[in-house]
Design a protein around this motif. Structure first.
Motif, PDB file in Angstrom:
ATOM      1  N   MET A   1       0.823  -1.187   0.000  1.00 26.79           N
ATOM      2  CA  MET A   1       0.000   0.000   0.000  1.00 26.79           C
ATOM      3  C   MET A   1       0.871   1.255   0.000  1.00 26.79           C
ATOM      4  N   ASN A   2       2.163   1.086  -0.024  1.00 24.32           N
ATOM      5  CA  ASN A   2       3.071   2.229   0.023  1.00 24.32           C
ATOM      6  C   ASN A   2       3.077   3.026  -1.274  1.00 24.32           C
ATOM      7  N   ASN A   3       2.614   2.449  -2.383  1.00 22.83           N
ATOM      8  CA  ASN A   3       2.610   3.166  -3.652  1.00 22.83           C
ATOM      9  C   ASN A   3       1.285   3.859  -3.935  1.00 22.83           C
ATOM     10  N   LEU A   4       0.319   3.706  -3.029  1.00 24.54           N
ATOM     11  CA  LEU A   4      -0.983   4.314  -3.265  1.00 24.54           C
ATOM     12  C   LEU A   4      -0.940   5.814  -3.008  1.00 24.54           C
ATOM     13  N   ASP A   5      -1.689   6.517  -3.798  1.00 21.92           N
ATOM     14  CA  ASP A   5      -1.842   7.954  -3.663  1.00 21.92           C
ATOM     15  C   ASP A   5      -2.574   8.263  -2.350  1.00 21.92           C
ATOM     16  N   LYS A   6      -2.135   9.306  -1.636  1.00 23.47           N
ATOM     17  CA  LYS A   6      -2.741   9.668  -0.352  1.00 23.47           C
ATOM     18  C   LYS A   6      -4.236   9.956  -0.513  1.00 23.47           C
ATOM     19  N   GLY A   7      -4.615  10.620  -1.579  1.00 23.57           N
ATOM     20  CA  GLY A   7      -6.027  10.904  -1.830  1.00 23.57           C
ATOM     21  C   GLY A   7      -6.843   9.635  -2.020  1.00 23.57           C
ATOM     22  N   THR A   8      -6.262   8.646  -2.699  1.00 21.95           N
ATOM     23  CA  THR A   8      -6.937   7.363  -2.893  1.00 21.95           C
ATOM     24  C   THR A   8      -7.212   6.703  -1.556  1.00 21.95           C
ATOM     25  N   VAL A   9      -6.222   6.702  -0.676  1.00 21.36           N
ATOM     26  CA  VAL A   9      -6.379   6.077   0.635  1.00 21.36           C
ATOM     27  C   VAL A   9      -7.460   6.798   1.439  1.00 21.36           C
ATOM     28  N   ILE A  10      -7.425   8.131   1.446  1.00 22.45           N
ATOM     29  CA  ILE A  10      -8.407   8.905   2.202  1.00 22.45           C
ATOM     30  C   ILE A  10      -9.817   8.660   1.677  1.00 22.45           C
ATOM     31  N   ARG A  11      -9.991   8.713   0.349  1.00 21.12           N
ATOM     32  CA  ARG A  11     -11.313   8.480  -0.237  1.00 21.12           C
ATOM     33  C   ARG A  11     -11.806   7.068   0.062  1.00 21.12           C
ATOM     34  N   THR A  12     -10.921   6.087   0.003  1.00 19.91           N
ATOM     35  CA  THR A  12     -11.303   4.705   0.268  1.00 19.91           C
ATOM     36  C   THR A  12     -11.722   4.522   1.717  1.00 19.91           C
ATOM     37  N   VAL A  13     -10.966   5.079   2.649  1.00 20.28           N
ATOM     38  CA  VAL A  13     -11.301   4.957   4.070  1.00 20.28           C
ATOM     39  C   VAL A  13     -12.640   5.648   4.363  1.00 20.28           C
ATOM     40  N   LEU A  14     -12.839   6.849   3.826  1.00 14.45           N
ATOM     41  CA  LEU A  14     -14.105   7.553   4.048  1.00 14.45           C
ATOM     42  C   LEU A  14     -15.284   6.796   3.443  1.00 14.45           C
ATOM     43  N   LEU A  15     -15.066   6.181   2.286  1.00 16.91           N
ATOM     44  CA  LEU A  15     -16.129   5.387   1.679  1.00 16.91           C
ATOM     45  C   LEU A  15     -16.455   4.178   2.548  1.00 16.91           C
ATOM     46  N   LEU A  16     -15.444   3.517   3.085  1.00 11.33           N
ATOM     47  CA  LEU A  16     -15.687   2.374   3.967  1.00 11.33           C
ATOM     48  C   LEU A  16     -16.443   2.792   5.223  1.00 11.33           C
ATOM     49  N   VAL A  17     -16.069   3.924   5.803  1.00  8.82           N
ATOM     50  CA  VAL A  17     -16.782   4.436   6.982  1.00  8.82           C
ATOM     51  C   VAL A  17     -18.241   4.718   6.623  1.00  8.82           C
ATOM     52  N   ALA A  18     -18.467   5.332   5.478  1.00 12.58           N
ATOM     53  CA  ALA A  18     -19.832   5.643   5.052  1.00 12.58           C
ATOM     54  C   ALA A  18     -20.647   4.375   4.835  1.00 12.58           C
ATOM     55  N   LEU A  19     -20.040   3.367   4.208  1.00 15.70           N
ATOM     56  CA  LEU A  19     -20.763   2.127   3.952  1.00 15.70           C
ATOM     57  C   LEU A  19     -21.066   1.370   5.243  1.00 15.70           C
ATOM     58  N   ILE A  20     -20.099   1.308   6.158  1.00  8.66           N
ATOM     59  CA  ILE A  20     -20.333   0.656   7.454  1.00  8.66           C
ATOM     60  C   ILE A  20     -21.459   1.360   8.193  1.00  8.66           C
TER      61      ILE A  20
ATOM     62  N   TYR B   1      -5.790   5.122  -8.533  1.00  8.70           N
ATOM     63  CA  TYR B   1      -4.802   4.238  -9.144  1.00  8.70           C
ATOM     64  C   TYR B   1      -4.495   3.088  -8.189  1.00  8.70           C
ATOM     65  N   VAL B   2      -5.366   2.077  -8.176  1.00  3.67           N
ATOM     66  CA  VAL B   2      -5.238   0.980  -7.232  1.00  3.67           C
ATOM     67  C   VAL B   2      -4.598  -0.244  -7.883  1.00  3.67           C
ATOM     68  N   THR B   3      -4.969  -0.563  -9.108  1.00  4.54           N
ATOM     69  CA  THR B   3      -4.431  -1.747  -9.783  1.00  4.54           C
ATOM     70  C   THR B   3      -3.021  -1.468 -10.307  1.00  4.54           C
ATOM     71  N   ASP B   4      -2.323  -2.528 -10.675  1.00  2.60           N
ATOM     72  CA  ASP B   4      -0.981  -2.364 -11.241  1.00  2.60           C
ATOM     73  C   ASP B   4      -1.024  -1.530 -12.523  1.00  2.60           C
ATOM     74  N   LYS B   5      -2.027  -1.776 -13.358  1.00  6.21           N
ATOM     75  CA  LYS B   5      -2.162  -0.997 -14.591  1.00  6.21           C
ATOM     76  C   LYS B   5      -2.405   0.477 -14.263  1.00  6.21           C
TER      77      LYS B   5
END
Length: 87
Positions: A1-20, A68-72
């Motif tokens: 997860m070290n190559n993930l964009d900070k914005g991607t991580v933040i958006r993903t975490v907020l989406l998970l919180v919203a879904l939970i 940008y989550v996948t290798d591609k």
């Protein structure tokens, strides 16, 4: 997860919180400690409405942003950076 964009991580975490939160609301649970005696029906309706709005907004933001989550995707981001087309 070290190559993930900070914005991607933040958006993903907020989406998970919203879904939970949304799943909890669907099953009649509230993440906030609210009891029947202290809260009237209007507050319950307002809580569900705000919760649904939050989930909807986070879903749309996450869906429209280029994550940008996948290798591609990571390769695409690197090419865009090299060409000066992204941050």
């Amino acid at each position: 997860m070290n190559n993930l964009d900070k914005g991607t991580v933040i958006r993903t975490v907020l989406l998970l919180v919203a879904l939970i939160n949304q799943f909890l609301v669907m099953f009649g649970k509230t993440p906030l400690p609210l009891d029947e005696e202290s809260v009237n029906n209007l507050a319950d309706v307002l809580y569900v409405a705000v919760s649904t709005l939050f989930t909807t907004v986070m879903t749309l933001i996450t869906w429209f942003k280029n994550n940008y989550v996948t290798d591609k995707g990571k390769q695409q981001k690197e090419v865009l950076k090299q060409k000066g087309l992204t941050k």
